[in-house]
Design a protein around this motif. Structure first.
Motif, PDB file in Angstrom:
ATOM      1  N   PRO A   1     103.242  76.599   8.360  1.00  0.00           N
ATOM      2  CA  PRO A   1     104.415  76.196   9.159  1.00  0.00           C
ATOM      3  C   PRO A   1     105.210  77.323   9.815  1.00  0.00           C
ATOM      4  CG  PRO A   1     104.261  74.881   7.172  1.00  0.00           C
ATOM      5  CD  PRO A   1     103.185  75.927   7.062  1.00  0.00           C
ATOM      6  N   PRO A   2     105.511  78.437   9.140  1.00  0.00           N
ATOM      7  CA  PRO A   2     106.389  79.417   9.796  1.00  0.00           C
ATOM      8  C   PRO A   2     105.822  80.005  11.088  1.00  0.00           C
ATOM      9  CG  PRO A   2     105.505  80.313   7.751  1.00  0.00           C
ATOM     10  CD  PRO A   2     105.171  78.852   7.770  1.00  0.00           C
TER      11      PRO A   2
ATOM     12  N   GLN B   1     109.643  84.229  14.943  1.00  0.00           N
ATOM     13  CA  GLN B   1     110.206  85.006  13.839  1.00  0.00           C
ATOM     14  C   GLN B   1     111.288  85.970  14.318  1.00  0.00           C
ATOM     15  OE1 GLN B   1     109.487  84.486  10.497  1.00  0.00           O
ATOM     16  NE2 GLN B   1     108.606  82.684  11.490  1.00  0.00           N
TER      17      GLN B   1
ATOM     18  N   THR C   1     107.575  78.792  14.167  1.00  0.00           N
ATOM     19  CA  THR C   1     108.950  79.194  14.471  1.00  0.00           C
ATOM     20  C   THR C   1     108.915  80.659  14.878  1.00  0.00           C
ATOM     21  OG1 THR C   1     109.836  77.670  12.807  1.00  0.00           O
ATOM     22  CG2 THR C   1     111.275  79.474  13.519  1.00  0.00           C
TER      23      THR C   1
ATOM     24  N   ASP D   1     110.983  79.134   8.898  1.00  0.00           N
ATOM     25  CA  ASP D   1     110.373  77.934   9.459  1.00  0.00           C
ATOM     26  C   ASP D   1     111.496  76.940   9.724  1.00  0.00           C
ATOM     27  OD1 ASP D   1     109.002  75.539   9.888  1.00  0.00           O
ATOM     28  OD2 ASP D   1     108.624  75.233   7.754  1.00  0.00           O
ATOM     29  N   ASP D   2     111.786  76.739  11.005  1.00  0.00           N
ATOM     30  CA  ASP D   2     112.866  75.818  11.373  1.00  0.00           C
ATOM     31  C   ASP D   2     112.329  74.474  11.838  1.00  0.00           C
ATOM     32  OD1 ASP D   2     114.774  77.693  10.797  1.00  0.00           O
ATOM     33  OD2 ASP D   2     114.866  78.482  12.841  1.00  0.00           O
ATOM     34  N   GLY D   3     111.050  74.253  11.619  1.00  0.00           N
ATOM     35  CA  GLY D   3     110.427  73.085  12.238  1.00  0.00           C
ATOM     36  C   GLY D   3     110.444  71.802  11.436  1.00  0.00           C
ATOM     37  N   HIS D   4     111.016  71.832  10.241  1.00  0.00           N
ATOM     38  CA  HIS D   4     110.960  70.608   9.439  1.00  0.00           C
ATOM     39  C   HIS D   4     111.948  69.577   9.946  1.00  0.00           C
ATOM     40  CE1 HIS D   4     111.058  67.930   5.930  1.00  0.00           C
ATOM     41  NE2 HIS D   4     109.820  68.347   5.761  1.00  0.00           N
ATOM     42  N   ARG D   5     111.573  68.319   9.730  1.00  0.00           N
ATOM     43  CA  ARG D   5     112.389  67.205  10.204  1.00  0.00           C
ATOM     44  C   ARG D   5     113.820  67.258   9.681  1.00  0.00           C
ATOM     45  NH1 ARG D   5     109.272  62.141   8.509  1.00  0.00           N
ATOM     46  NH2 ARG D   5     108.394  63.834   7.321  1.00  0.00           N
TER      47      ARG D   5
ATOM     48  N   GLU E   1     103.134  68.655  10.828  1.00  0.00           N
ATOM     49  CA  GLU E   1     104.352  68.196  11.505  1.00  0.00           C
ATOM     50  C   GLU E   1     105.187  69.344  12.055  1.00  0.00           C
ATOM     51  OE1 GLU E   1     106.367  65.793   8.615  1.00  0.00           O
ATOM     52  OE2 GLU E   1     105.175  64.042   9.144  1.00  0.00           O
ATOM     53  N   ARG E   2     104.521  70.224  12.762  1.00  0.00           N
ATOM     54  CA  ARG E   2     105.248  71.328  13.384  1.00  0.00           C
ATOM     55  C   ARG E   2     104.830  71.429  14.840  1.00  0.00           C
ATOM     56  NH1 ARG E   2     107.181  71.001   9.181  1.00  0.00           N
ATOM     57  NH2 ARG E   2     107.947  72.579   7.742  1.00  0.00           N
ATOM     58  N   SER E   3     105.789  71.818  15.687  1.00  0.00           N
ATOM     59  CA  SER E   3     105.410  72.132  17.060  1.00  0.00           C
ATOM     60  C   SER E   3     106.247  73.289  17.567  1.00  0.00           C
ATOM     61  CB  SER E   3     105.548  70.906  17.956  1.00  0.00           C
ATOM     62  OG  SER E   3     106.846  70.392  17.826  1.00  0.00           O
TER      63      SER E   3
END
Lengths: 179, 251
Positions: A16-17, A22, A20, B224-228, A66-68
């Protein structure tokens, strides 16, 4: 390994990271590096030439985790490719990006090789024939973006390897090779 | 007995003392000889054993670690020097030096991704992937031995224990207690949130953010800022198995 169509995805795509941007410079540089490689690699295997930033591009999201990528991240990765000379913004507002998975001069070399291999040294071909004719089938040239092809042909024209001539419409634009 | 006076008495006493000393020396010598003999028997048997099980020692990591344990108990360090009997007999000196070099290599290659802190398990996995062609299997115990030999280089290679896991550190960063606690906490899911750190460790907000910021700066964490739920997650590549994937792609 997860695949996208026929494309094998690197494992960071599931972490996931990486979706985003960095904040720490060194980490971001590494992140941008792996994304650049992935984008080029994907475009090469899928023959993608244009990425629209606001469009659904398969690499921009991973439903499995569930990441974009947000707009800022998309623009950062593509800008990095532009800096490397592997992409070009097609408009001032950075909405569309032309991906050069071969640089223009590499495309020019590929076209020359194609001409040699098919004995077309003195032939005349239309642009459409080059892009979609039988001769180019199975090569990177087949189905290539018209803009990119024209740029490569212009480069070759400047080197005196061919002459581009205009027909009555874009359909019968053509080249005369003189390799 | 009545003490006899005079020079004769003194001489007798001195003679007796000499006799006792001699006897004592003899006994001590006998014991030492016996000990020496036992030790040399032991050593030769250890050598016989090593010779006989040479292949097992080289190929079977479990056997190798047991052999090391046995050696340690009798004060023999087969890795003390690459010259000499043990190295010649077993060639294990070379084996560990080779591992050491490969470990350094892997740590450097994965550093951009994990900030110089790597799970021992991951390290071992990458090492095994790399050594696919080699005959000898490699265990975590072997890695630890090779790393302990790297210490002489003074390059800051160290194994630290965080929670249940062992991490190999290849950067000279000193992890403070706070950082260790966060790393330990992150082992459950691979990430933590500020909220979670505050709650689980009963820290005030500032302390949690400070520690997380440092870990970010050191390249040990990624946000990680992508979580719901909109909550920022801090991921730690050194505790997630993902590090091996990224590493093996780029190696």
């Amino acid at each position: 390994m997860q695949t996208l169509g026929e494309h094998k995805l690197p494992h960071f795509f599931n972490y996931p990271p990486y979706f985003t941007l960095q904040p720490v410079r060194e980490t971001r540089e590494k992140q941008i590096q792996v994304w650049k490689e992935l984008i080029l690699d994907y475009c090469r295997t899928q023959k993608v030439f244009i990425i629209g930033l606001e469009q659904d591009f398969p690499l921009f999201s991973n439903p499995a985790i569930e990441r974009s990528l947000n707009h800022e991240a998309r623009e950062a990765f593509l800008s990095a490719l532009v800096l490397d000379g592997r992409a070009e913004w097609m408009d001032k507002s950075h909405r569309q990006c032309l991906i050069l998975w071969h640089r223009i001069k590499d495309w020019a070399d590929i076209i020359l090789r194609f001409v040699n291999e098919n004995g077309l040294e003195d032939s005349v071909m239309t642009i459409e024939e080059i892009r979609s004719g039988i001769e180019s089938r199975g090569t990177d040239i087949h189905g290539m973006d018209r803009t990119v092809l024209m740029r490569a042909l212009k480069l070759l024209e400047n080197k005196g390897k061919l002459a581009i001539f205009k027909g009555t419409s874009t359909d019968d634009e053509g080249v005369k090779f003189s390799v | 007995m009545r003490r006899r006076p005079g020079i004769g008495g003194l001489q007798t006493a001195a003679a007796a003392r000499d006799q006792y000393r001699l006897l004592g020396e003899n006994v001590a010598k006998l014991r030492t000889d016996l000990m020496k003999e036992q030790l040399s028997t032991f050593r030769s048997q250890l050598e016989d054993f090593a010779r006989k099980h040479k292949n097992d020692i080289r190929k079977n990591p479990v056997f190798r670690s047991q052999f090391h344990e046995m050696c340690a108990k009798v004060g023999v360090d087969p890795l003390a020097s690459n010259k000499g009997f043990w190295a010649e007999l077993l060639g294990i000196g070379d084996f560990y030096y080779e591992l050491g070099v490969q470990i350094v290599d892997i740590c450097l290659a994965t550093r951009p991704h994990n900030g110089g802190l790597i799970n021992l398990e991951e390290l071992c996995k990458i090492l095994s992937q790399r050594r696919k062609g080699a005959r000898e299997a490699v265990s975590e115990d072997d890695c630890l031995r090779a790393i302990s030999k790297l210490k002489v280089l003074g390059s800051g290679f160290e194994v630290i224990t965080v929670g249940k896991r062992k991490l190999v550190r290849s950067v000279p960063t000193e992890l403070k207690k706070d950082h260790n606690e966060i790393l330990e906490l992150s082992q459950a899911q691979g990430f933590v949130t500020v909220e979670e750190v505050e709650r689980r460790l009963s820290w005030p907000t500032g302390r949690a953010i400070d520690a997380l910021d440092t870990l970010l700066d050191e390249g040990l964490a990624m946000i990680d800022d992508g979580h719901r739920d909109g909550k920022r997650r801090y991921w730690f590549p050194c505790v997630s198995s993902i590090s091996s994937f990224v590493a093996s792609d780029t190696l």
